[in-house]
Design a protein around this motif. Structure first.
Motif, mmCIF file in Angstrom:
data_model
loop_
_atom_site.group_PDB
_atom_site.id
_atom_site.type_symbol
_atom_site.label_atom_id
_atom_site.label_comp_id
_atom_site.label_asym_id
_atom_site.label_seq_id
_atom_site.Cartn_x
_atom_site.Cartn_y
_atom_site.Cartn_z
ATOM 1 N N GLU A 2 0.828 -1.210 0.000
ATOM 2 C CA GLU A 2 0.000 0.000 0.000
ATOM 3 C C GLU A 2 0.862 1.259 0.000
ATOM 4 N N ARG A 3 1.972 1.204 0.775
ATOM 5 C CA ARG A 3 2.876 2.363 0.820
ATOM 6 C C ARG A 3 3.565 2.553 -0.541
ATOM 7 N N VAL A 4 4.010 1.454 -1.122
ATOM 8 C CA VAL A 4 4.637 1.530 -2.453
ATOM 9 C C VAL A 4 3.643 2.097 -3.465
ATOM 10 N N THR A 5 2.378 1.693 -3.344
ATOM 11 C CA THR A 5 1.344 2.181 -4.262
ATOM 12 C C THR A 5 1.163 3.687 -4.129
ATOM 13 N N ARG A 6 1.132 4.174 -2.854
ATOM 14 C CA ARG A 6 0.975 5.621 -2.640
ATOM 15 C C ARG A 6 2.163 6.393 -3.199
ATOM 16 N N ILE A 7 3.380 5.906 -2.893
ATOM 17 C CA ILE A 7 4.589 6.610 -3.355
ATOM 18 C C ILE A 7 4.669 6.605 -4.873
ATOM 19 N N SER A 8 4.390 5.456 -5.470
ATOM 20 C CA SER A 8 4.473 5.380 -6.937
ATOM 21 C C SER A 8 3.387 6.232 -7.579
ATOM 22 N N GLY A 9 2.244 6.385 -6.878
ATOM 23 C CA GLY A 9 1.196 7.267 -7.389
ATOM 24 C C GLY A 9 1.658 8.714 -7.421
ATOM 25 N N ASP A 10 2.340 9.136 -6.327
ATOM 26 C CA ASP A 10 2.892 10.498 -6.297
ATOM 27 C C ASP A 10 3.956 10.674 -7.376
ATOM 28 N N LEU A 11 4.793 9.655 -7.527
ATOM 29 C CA LEU A 11 5.846 9.694 -8.547
ATOM 30 C C LEU A 11 5.229 9.791 -9.939
ATOM 31 N N GLN A 12 4.147 9.077 -10.143
ATOM 32 C CA GLN A 12 3.455 9.114 -11.433
ATOM 33 C C GLN A 12 2.969 10.529 -11.745
#
Length: 670
Positions: free
Chosen positions: A334-344
């Motif tokens: 879930e944390r990776v998903t949030r961070i990658s969403g911001d990165l996106q």
């Protein structure tokens, strides 16, 4: 000097100067008395001349040199602008642009500009010397010589107190060589020397303008120091690429009358404040650095490709975490998903470009076309700062050109016709852009003649595009869409601008290939509006994953109105097609199993799973076996061998490694 390393910088800056020349010339045409605009044009031409000469593009340098002569005569009130002079300067800018395009294409930037140079020389009437470099220097120096007259009372008081304390007040004029490429860097080094030997009280141009290179090749400062004039000159001349330094002592007594000098204590206090203020200016000058950098687009594309792989792996991780049910793993995912969403979001924003890059070419184009058509048109641009993905920006320019040319030729009437119809002789063409959700809307509207529905239907029937019976049942919007069929034209005569039946079908195809749509609204004798809807980006999209037999199909969320479960008894038949009643509208059904020939036995169920999709005012219901859920996926091309697959716009790799085809909803609605 090895110029290849500077070529990219030269090309980018030249394009900016050409755009600036076009923009300011359009302003000047409306306000010919505004000398400030002439100065802006002169500065752009002068900078372009220096860059071209340094890079060895002589034709560019010669033409800009002669443009300078004319502009210098205008700003010194030796020449009065008229429409013919502006036209010739526009022609010169066109020639400059063609030479720069030649350089971009790998050429040497050569062009026969003799005729243009002769016209410019004739306009100048020989009032300026052949050596524009020296005349420019003299002009700039004479302007800089007024710096003492520009001193305010506070600055004069500071200089007076400095003189009383034994300091010397100098006016220092520094002229850089015209071959100097990094003017701001040279200015910084010169100011470093000034700070070591004294204090700068005033600068013309201002420090900000010097940092932005918004000056020609010389500037003037008022310097307070204890050094001699020779010492100041020698120290400044140590900086490379300086043509000459002129140091003269100021006579402050002429500027300050009796009774204007304040008490000693007050003056000392003000002097301290002045030193503090100038210190802050210097400090801020040192701290100001460019907050933008130019990045090769290939690097951004590579970054996006890497992130697309990360999105695929993220989907795989989410699937594994759900399967294993491990709490720690799920939290980490879930944390990776949030961070990658911001990165996106950051990466997508990096690729965003203001649509102004497309819009800024239109004022000049409209000016030219209105002259050819003998029409009077006011172009209004709204929302030019709206941002779009670079990929979309690259493709949208030509369709907009077609629509604007169409509006000018077919839409807006001539001044005589408008006057006879009780309209303002000057027509209005409005180009606007704005965001709404995950889409950008571009609107081209005019207050012209509008679209004649009967004329369109008669033409369409005669060309076999529709029957009279079908056409009579069309809504106005459906009838207007006929003008975008291939080969359709209602022009009474063929011109260089339009009338060959080529253009609007290309516009429609291009916009739909970008995942967008175009709609038309019009009122006869009042005007027309073309509305383009485009996705913000093309690389990562949100989809609804559906299942048909054992295969997975992705339907873009941007096309979906809603999903529904429909009982078989609710399905009706019309014109030998299955339809349903969806909120009072008859919506045809399309089975993805039949469209894509998916193998497998037909499922015997009482209910259908349906995805309602829409394009413009048309709707369809896609029949699928089941819904899987929403997901962000990476849109991948099918490659050159699979370009003609019906109703498939691309593919994506799912989290479990399977390939899912992405449905082209526009093709299915057609």
């Amino acid at each position: 000097m090895e110029v290849n390393e500077y070529l990219d910088v030269f090309i980018e800056e030249s394009k900016e100067h050409i755009q600036s020349l076009n923009d300011h010339l359009l302003e000047l045409e409306k306000n010919p008395e505004n000398i400030e605009i002439v100065n802006e044009i002169f500065r752009s031409a002068h900078t372009l001349k220096g860059m071209s000469a340094t890079m060895g593009y002589q034709d560019l340098a010669d033409l800009t040199h002669n443009m300078e002569n004319v502009l210098d005569a205008v700003r010194n009130h030796k020449l009065t602008l008229n429409a013919d002079i502006v036209d010739i300067i526009f022609n010169a800018v066109d020639a400059l642009e063609s030479m720069i395009i030649d350089i971009i294409d790998g050429g040497e930037g050569k062009n026969d500009v003799t005729a243009l140079i002769n016209k410019l020389n004739a306009i100048g009437n020989g009032k300026q010397s052949p050596s524009n470099a020296s005349s420019q220097s003299e002009s700039s120096t004479s302007e800089s010589g007024n710096i003492q007259a520009e001193l305010d009372q506070f600055e004069l008081t500071v200089l007076q107190q400095s003189k009383e304390k034994g300091f010397k007040n100098y006016q220092v004029t520094v002229q850089l060589q015209e071959s100097c490429l990094l003017k701001a860097a040279r200015v910084y080094m010169i100011f470093e020397i000034f700070e070591q030997i004294g204090e700068v009280i005033k600068s013309t141009p201002t420090v900000t303008e010097l940092e932005d290179e918004n000056f020609e090749f010389d500037f003037t400062v008022i310097l307070v120091t204890q050094d001699t004039t020779d010492a100041v000159e020698q120290k400044v001349m140590k900086v490379s690429e300086i043509e000459k330094v002129t140091v003269t002592e100021l006579d402050i007594e002429q500027n300050i009358g009796e009774g204007e000098v304040e008490s000693q204590s007050d003056s000392e206090e003000e002097n301290d404040v002045a030193e503090e203020t100038n210190g802050e200016k210097t400090k801020s000058k040192q701290q100001i650095t460019s907050k933008t950098i130019r990045v090769n687009i290939d690097r951004l594309d590579a970054l996006m490709n890497l992130f697309e792989e990360l999105v695929t792996d993220r989907g795989r991780l989410e699937q594994i975490a759900d399967t294993l049910g491990n709490t720690d793993l799920q939290e980490t995912v879930e944390r990776v998903t949030r961070i990658s969403g911001d990165l996106q979001n950051i990466i997508l924003n990096m690729r965003m470009v203001p649509i102004d890059q497309v819009f800024n070419r239109f004022p000049r184009m409209v000016r030219q076309l209105t002259k050819e058509l003998n029409k009077n048109v006011d172009l209004q641009i709204v929302g030019a700062e709206t941002e779009l993905d670079r990929t979309v920006i690259d493709e949208i320019g030509d369709p907009l050109v077609h629509l604007i040319r169409n509006a000018l030729d077919h839409g807006i009437e001539t001044p005589e016709v408008r006057k006879a119809n009780g309209k303002n002789e000057k027509g209005t063409l409005k180009l606007s852009a704005y965001h709404s959700g995950n889409h950008v809307f571009i609107e081209i509207s005019d207050d012209g003649a509008g679209i004649n529905r009967d004329k369109i239907i008669n033409k369409a029937v005669s060309k076999g595009l529709t029957t009279k019976e079908q056409a009579n049942s069309f809504t106005d919007q459906q009838a207007y869409q006929l003008i975008m069929e291939s080969g359709f034209s209602t022009a009474d005569k063929i011109s260089d601008i339009s009338g060959r039946g080529v253009g609007l079908d290309v516009v429609k195809n291009t916009i739909e290939s970008l995942g967008g749509s175009i709609s038309i609204d019009s009122t006869l004798h009042e005007g027309s509006t073309f509305l383009i809807k485009l996705p913000l980006t093309l690389s990562i999209i949100s989809v609804m994953l559906t299942e048909v037999q054992e295969e997975t199909y992705a339907i873009p969320l941007s096309s979906i109105i809603e999903t529904a479960i429909v009982h078989k008894k609710e399905i009706m038949s019309a014109h030998n097609k299955q339809v349903i009643d969806f909120r009072g509208k008859v919506v045809p059904l399309v089975s993805l199993k039949q469209v894509f020939n998916v193998p497998g036995e037909e499922r015997e169920e009482d209910y259908y799973s349906i995805v309602i999709i829409r394009q413009g005012d048309k709707m369809s219901g896609l029949i699928v076996d089941s819904f899987i859920g929403q997901q962000e996926v990476v849109l991948k091309s099918l490659g050159n061998y699979l370009t003609d697959i019906f109703a498939i716009s691309g593919a994506t790799i799912l989290g479990d490694g399977q390939i899912s085809l992405i449905v082209d909803t526009n093709a299915l609605i057609k």
